[in-house]
Design a protein around this motif. Structure first.
Motif, mmCIF file in Angstrom:
data_model
loop_
_atom_site.group_PDB
_atom_site.id
_atom_site.type_symbol
_atom_site.label_atom_id
_atom_site.label_comp_id
_atom_site.label_asym_id
_atom_site.label_seq_id
_atom_site.Cartn_x
_atom_site.Cartn_y
_atom_site.Cartn_z
ATOM 1 N N VAL A 116 -23.044 -20.994 -29.910
ATOM 2 C CA VAL A 116 -22.606 -22.117 -30.734
ATOM 3 C C VAL A 116 -23.688 -23.193 -30.778
ATOM 4 C CG1 VAL A 116 -20.941 -24.014 -30.885
ATOM 5 C CG2 VAL A 116 -20.150 -21.685 -30.367
ATOM 6 N N ALA A 117 -24.247 -23.531 -29.615
ATOM 7 C CA ALA A 117 -25.188 -24.639 -29.516
ATOM 8 C C ALA A 117 -26.565 -24.280 -30.081
ATOM 9 C CB ALA A 117 -25.323 -25.073 -28.058
ATOM 10 N N TYR A 118 -27.038 -23.087 -29.805
ATOM 11 C CA TYR A 118 -28.396 -22.724 -30.203
ATOM 12 C C TYR A 118 -28.474 -22.149 -31.605
ATOM 13 C CZ TYR A 118 -30.036 -23.499 -25.444
ATOM 14 O OH TYR A 118 -30.377 -24.078 -24.248
ATOM 15 N N PHE A 119 -27.474 -21.327 -31.993
ATOM 16 C CA PHE A 119 -27.549 -20.639 -33.283
ATOM 17 C C PHE A 119 -26.558 -21.201 -34.297
ATOM 18 C CE2 PHE A 119 -28.727 -16.582 -30.731
ATOM 19 C CZ PHE A 119 -29.991 -17.098 -30.477
ATOM 20 N N ASN A 120 -25.647 -22.045 -33.846
ATOM 21 C CA ASN A 120 -24.605 -22.614 -34.704
ATOM 22 C C ASN A 120 -23.780 -21.523 -35.380
ATOM 23 O OD1 ASN A 120 -23.083 -24.646 -35.864
ATOM 24 N ND2 ASN A 120 -24.388 -24.785 -37.691
ATOM 25 N N ARG A 121 -23.402 -20.533 -34.590
ATOM 26 C CA ARG A 121 -22.562 -19.453 -35.103
ATOM 27 C C ARG A 121 -21.783 -18.820 -33.974
ATOM 28 N NH1 ARG A 121 -24.562 -14.406 -33.636
ATOM 29 N NH2 ARG A 121 -26.830 -14.118 -33.447
ATOM 30 N N ALA A 122 -20.856 -17.925 -34.358
ATOM 31 C CA ALA A 122 -20.186 -17.102 -33.360
ATOM 32 C C ALA A 122 -21.196 -16.101 -32.803
ATOM 33 C CB ALA A 122 -19.008 -16.363 -33.989
ATOM 34 N N PRO A 123 -21.005 -15.654 -31.589
ATOM 35 C CA PRO A 123 -21.910 -14.617 -31.062
ATOM 36 C C PRO A 123 -21.661 -13.292 -31.755
ATOM 37 C CG PRO A 123 -20.145 -15.055 -29.508
ATOM 38 C CD PRO A 123 -19.986 -16.059 -30.608
ATOM 39 N N ASP A 124 -22.644 -12.432 -31.740
ATOM 40 C CA ASP A 124 -22.441 -11.036 -32.127
ATOM 41 C C ASP A 124 -22.130 -10.255 -30.861
ATOM 42 O OD1 ASP A 124 -25.364 -9.559 -31.423
ATOM 43 O OD2 ASP A 124 -25.451 -11.720 -31.836
ATOM 44 N N ALA A 125 -21.238 -9.257 -30.973
ATOM 45 C CA ALA A 125 -20.770 -8.532 -29.787
ATOM 46 C C ALA A 125 -21.915 -7.846 -29.049
ATOM 47 C CB ALA A 125 -19.711 -7.507 -30.185
ATOM 48 N N ILE A 126 -22.837 -7.252 -29.802
ATOM 49 C CA ILE A 126 -23.933 -6.538 -29.147
ATOM 50 C C ILE A 126 -24.793 -7.520 -28.356
ATOM 51 C CG2 ILE A 126 -26.048 -5.223 -29.544
ATOM 52 C CD1 ILE A 126 -24.668 -3.861 -31.882
ATOM 53 N N THR A 128 -32.353 -22.921 -36.886
ATOM 54 C CA THR A 128 -31.339 -23.972 -36.774
ATOM 55 C C THR A 128 -31.969 -25.326 -36.489
ATOM 56 O OG1 THR A 128 -29.779 -22.324 -35.922
ATOM 57 C CG2 THR A 128 -29.219 -24.644 -35.562
ATOM 58 N N TYR A 129 -32.953 -25.339 -35.610
ATOM 59 C CA TYR A 129 -33.657 -26.570 -35.243
ATOM 60 C C TYR A 129 -35.140 -26.352 -35.539
ATOM 61 C CZ TYR A 129 -29.344 -26.884 -32.520
ATOM 62 O OH TYR A 129 -28.027 -26.886 -32.116
ATOM 63 N N SER A 130 -35.568 -26.725 -36.719
ATOM 64 C CA SER A 130 -36.932 -26.450 -37.141
ATOM 65 C C SER A 130 -37.942 -27.089 -36.206
ATOM 66 C CB SER A 130 -37.159 -26.935 -38.573
ATOM 67 O OG SER A 130 -37.014 -28.341 -38.638
ATOM 68 N N GLU A 131 -39.118 -26.488 -36.123
ATOM 69 C CA GLU A 131 -40.145 -26.960 -35.199
ATOM 70 C C GLU A 131 -40.593 -28.380 -35.522
ATOM 71 O OE1 GLU A 131 -43.330 -24.195 -35.044
ATOM 72 O OE2 GLU A 131 -42.087 -22.514 -34.340
ATOM 73 N N GLY A 132 -40.493 -28.764 -36.789
ATOM 74 C CA GLY A 132 -40.925 -30.104 -37.171
ATOM 75 C C GLY A 132 -39.871 -31.176 -36.975
ATOM 76 N N LEU A 133 -38.697 -30.749 -36.481
ATOM 77 C CA LEU A 133 -37.603 -31.712 -36.297
ATOM 78 C C LEU A 133 -37.919 -32.661 -35.151
ATOM 79 C CD1 LEU A 133 -34.754 -32.153 -37.562
ATOM 80 C CD2 LEU A 133 -33.835 -30.796 -35.667
ATOM 81 N N SER A 134 -37.742 -33.967 -35.392
ATOM 82 C CA SER A 134 -37.994 -34.969 -34.351
ATOM 83 C C SER A 134 -36.953 -34.868 -33.262
ATOM 84 C CB SER A 134 -37.953 -36.375 -34.950
ATOM 85 O OG SER A 134 -36.627 -36.666 -35.397
ATOM 86 N N ASN A 135 -37.227 -35.476 -32.137
ATOM 87 C CA ASN A 135 -36.255 -35.497 -31.044
ATOM 88 C C ASN A 135 -34.960 -36.148 -31.486
ATOM 89 O OD1 ASN A 135 -37.835 -34.120 -29.204
ATOM 90 N ND2 ASN A 135 -38.714 -35.980 -28.307
ATOM 91 N N GLU A 136 -35.072 -37.201 -32.323
ATOM 92 C CA GLU A 136 -33.859 -37.842 -32.829
ATOM 93 C C GLU A 136 -33.045 -36.884 -33.686
ATOM 94 O OE1 GLU A 136 -36.875 -39.017 -32.976
ATOM 95 O OE2 GLU A 136 -36.972 -41.153 -32.452
ATOM 96 N N GLY A 137 -33.740 -36.185 -34.583
ATOM 97 C CA GLY A 137 -33.047 -35.222 -35.437
ATOM 98 C C GLY A 137 -32.494 -34.058 -34.641
ATOM 99 N N PHE A 138 -33.250 -33.605 -33.647
ATOM 100 C CA PHE A 138 -32.797 -32.501 -32.805
ATOM 101 C C PHE A 138 -31.528 -32.889 -32.054
ATOM 102 C CE2 PHE A 138 -32.871 -30.383 -28.618
ATOM 103 C CZ PHE A 138 -32.777 -29.071 -29.024
ATOM 104 N N PRO A 194 -35.816 -16.697 -32.988
ATOM 105 C CA PRO A 194 -35.989 -17.056 -34.402
ATOM 106 C C PRO A 194 -34.811 -17.844 -34.960
ATOM 107 C CG PRO A 194 -36.681 -14.791 -34.034
ATOM 108 C CD PRO A 194 -36.053 -15.255 -32.749
ATOM 109 N N GLU A 195 -33.591 -17.469 -34.556
ATOM 110 C CA GLU A 195 -32.416 -18.182 -35.066
ATOM 111 C C GLU A 195 -32.401 -19.634 -34.602
ATOM 112 O OE1 GLU A 195 -28.378 -16.364 -35.868
ATOM 113 O OE2 GLU A 195 -29.131 -15.058 -34.280
ATOM 114 N N THR A 196 -32.833 -19.883 -33.372
ATOM 115 C CA THR A 196 -32.879 -21.256 -32.876
ATOM 116 C C THR A 196 -33.902 -22.058 -33.667
ATOM 117 O OG1 THR A 196 -32.374 -20.393 -30.675
ATOM 118 C CG2 THR A 196 -33.106 -22.682 -30.816
#
Length: 624
Positions: A433-443, A474-484, A469-471
């Motif tokens: 939820v926190a890293y990918f902003n989605r439900a987990p996949d079972a595998i 979700t949180y692009s590398e150029g995102l500031s700490n405030e935006g993150f 890659p999904e993280t």
């Protein structure tokens, strides 16, 4: 006169039967008993050197047939010649004859008689009689032990006496074995005792059949019916090392083929091949794996067991085995080696025991549901005509295969989360939820749960998650700490951050005191932490709301990946996006999961499912 007469049956049209059945058959409509006797030859000087041993040999030969067919062989006695034996009522007479036929004949026999014969070669009751040629060195010197050429000759001639022909002799409507599909059967002695072809013809005391072989059994059972009493109860067939071929017929019961005493790995195919529509008997086989060359006809075994009839279960050796079930509910057990096992149809139990073991399932992986529970795994083939539902224990790898594809599921990487606690599983879902902003996949969830059970810490998992890659999406590398920080609060808690909390975390991020992976864990842990003694009512209320929001997302994630076992990341993201914190959005998300699950269950167009049971309760069961 002999008690029985015979009659002729026409070709059946089934090549498996007609290749050996020549049409002559004893008439057992009044009695299932065939009498037999021992006799000297027509020359009064012909005598057996050891008459008791001869009687035992022929009794053993007849018993090797009797176990398969609805016939009882009754010993009538010992006579001075076969004519007198026939006059006394013997239907089959074993006779020693020292005639020098000049063509190397070991023995010969007559088809069942006397009718419909009207012309006799030697005497009126000769139908069914067997002559062994003492002038032949093989007959004169053989031990007549099981697997010897001598004993093989005895049972070969008995086959003629019961109505079987040579597989290389054809007649109108009755093919030769060479005319049949040579990828399935060949004119070799371990397919039929009526063959003259022996892959080890120089070894006269070993490597020959000791009972009728598969084609013989089918032909004889067609002529005389099956023996329903042979191994009619629950039987454990222990296969010991023998230097000959033989067949096991098991009429009924719950039975096991046990090769655990063997000194090398074995290949076992439980009876599942119906060679003829005229006989219900199923056939399989067992032999040392080193002697099996992908197909039977390409092999040259020195020991071989035909498995026929009602056999369900198998136990392997301490070496590497290949064990295959059949249409029944099989209990298949590997041993100490790296075994390969397949249950085929029926609801089977497959236990690899020790070693690195592989379970096969025929079909596209998308047609299967693999359910993980403590101590065992079940594999359900959702196709109506599929392999049923199998229970796996001590199996490390599953392989789904078709003619074109092979897909492997390593249970050492994906099958180990069943022993973890509910709280541990929820913590993994929260990471998704926190890293990918989605439900987990079972595998993926099962992979990380297995890694955790193997010693990977939550902090180590968080460090690995942040670099996915999904993280980064979700949180692009150029995102500031405030935006993150703002994005994490939105994904995890569904709100903008409170100023005090935001300032605290932003400070830590800017100073390098925490990394982004540690920050996400901190937000998750803070939402679930007990409030401090000086916490205000407003803070407590907000924390309760945060917990409820995170718990709802966790429940949606668990429904998708844990309870329903689905693994499509796009669907996992779509269902989570439906939840905004309201009760109606929660209902919408749950309905979306159930709709996707209904589609995934389709065995043809659905998806591979891997649910986990016995760890997390499903809070939506009442809704469903």
């Amino acid at each position: 006169m002999a008690f029985l007469t015979s009659f002729i049956i026409e070709p059946t049209g089934d090549p498996i039967i007609d290749v050996l059945v020549d049409g002559y058959v004893w008439d057992l409509s009044e009695s299932s008993t065939i009498t037999w006797a021992l006799a000297d030859g027509l020359n009064a000087d012909d005598v057996w050197e050891d008459r008791a041993a001869a009687t035992q040999t022929f009794a053993a030969a007849l018993a090797s047939f009797e176990q398969f067919i609805d016939v009882e062989f009754e010993y009538l006695g010992d006579f001075s010649n076969p004519d007198i034996a026939g006059q006394a009522g013997a239907d089959i007479v074993y006779t020693l004859d020292n005639a020098d036929l000049g063509d190397g004949t070991l023995a010969y026999a007559y088809y069942p008689g006397p009718e419909p014969f009207t012309q006799f070669e030697q005497y009126a009751t000769e139908g069914g009689d067997v002559f062994l040629n003492f002038s032949s060195e093989i007959i004169a010197t053989s031990s007549f032990g099981l697997g010897s050429d001598g004993f093989y000759t005895v049972i070969h001639e008995l086959g003629h006496a019961l109505g079987l022909k040579h597989p290389f002799d054809g007649s109108p409507g009755r093919p030769t074995l060479d005319e049949l599909d040579q990828t399935l059967v060949q004119d070799l002695d371990w397919f039929t005792i009526m063959s003259y072809s022996d892959q080890y013809e120089d070894d006269l005391e070993r490597l020959d059949p000791a009972t009728p072989m598969v084609l013989d059994v089918l032909g004889l059972q067609y002529l005389y019916g099956v023996n329903t009493t042979t191994f009619a109860g629950d039987t454990n067939h222990v296969l010991t090392t023998e230097d000959f071929y033989y067949a096991i017929w098991d009429a009924s019961g719950s039975d096991r083929v046990d090769v655990s005493a063997q000194s090398q790995g074995w290949t076992v195919f439980m009876p599942d091949f119906a060679a003829s529509p005229l006989v219900d008997t199923l056939a399989g086989f067992a032999l040392p794996s080193s002697q099996f060359n992908d197909t039977l006809v390409a092999s040259a075994p020195t020991e071989m067991v035909w498995l026929m009839g009602d056999l369900e279960n198998a136990t392997g050796t301490r070496f590497d085995d290949w064990i295959n079930g059949n249409r029944y509910a099989n209990d298949l057990r590997g041993g100490g080696g790296n075994d390969e096992l397949e249950g085929f149809a029926g609801n089977d139990t497959i236990d690899g025991n020790e070693g690195l073991d592989l379970a096969y399932f025929e079909g596209e992986q998308s047609s299967f549901t693999v359910t993980i529970a403590t101590g065992e795994i079940t594999v359900q083939d959702r196709r109506a005509d599929g392999a049923g539902t199998d229970t796996l224990r001590n199996v490390e790898v599953i392989e789904f295969y078709t003619d074109a594809t092979r897909e492997t599921l390593d249970l050492q990487e994906f099958g180990g989360p069943a022993g973890l606690t509910a709280a541990e599983h929820e913590s993994f879902i929260e990471l998704y939820v926190a890293y990918f902003n989605r439900a987990p996949d079972a595998i993926g969830l099962n992979f990380w749960g297995t890694a955790f059970s193997g010693g990977t810490s939550l902090e180590e998992m968080a460090a690995l998650f942040i670099d996915q890659p999904e993280t980064r999406e979700t949180y692009s590398e150029g995102l500031s700490n405030e935006g993150f920080a703002t994005a994490v609060y939105d994904n995890v808690l569904g709100r903008v951050p409170d100023q005090a909390g935001f300032d605290f975390w932003l400070n830590a991020l800017n100073s390098g005191g925490v990394g982004r992976d540690t920050f996400i864990l901190g937000v998750l842990e803070g939402a679930k932490a007990a409030p401090g003694p000086d916490a205000t009512p407003e803070f407590i209320a907000q924390q309760l709301a945060d917990r409820e929001f995170l718990a709802s997302k966790t429940d949606i994630g668990a429904l998708y990946a844990v309870h329903r076992g689905m693994s499509d990341p796009d669907d996992a993201r779509a269902v989570m996006e439906l939840f905004t914190g309201s009760e109606s959005s929660l209902t919408a998300a749950v309905s979306a999961v159930e709709s996707l699950y209904s589609e995934a269950l389709d065995p043809a167009t659905g998806a591979f499912l891997m649910p986990l049971v016995g760890v997390l309760d499903n809070p939506f069961d009442a809704i469903a």
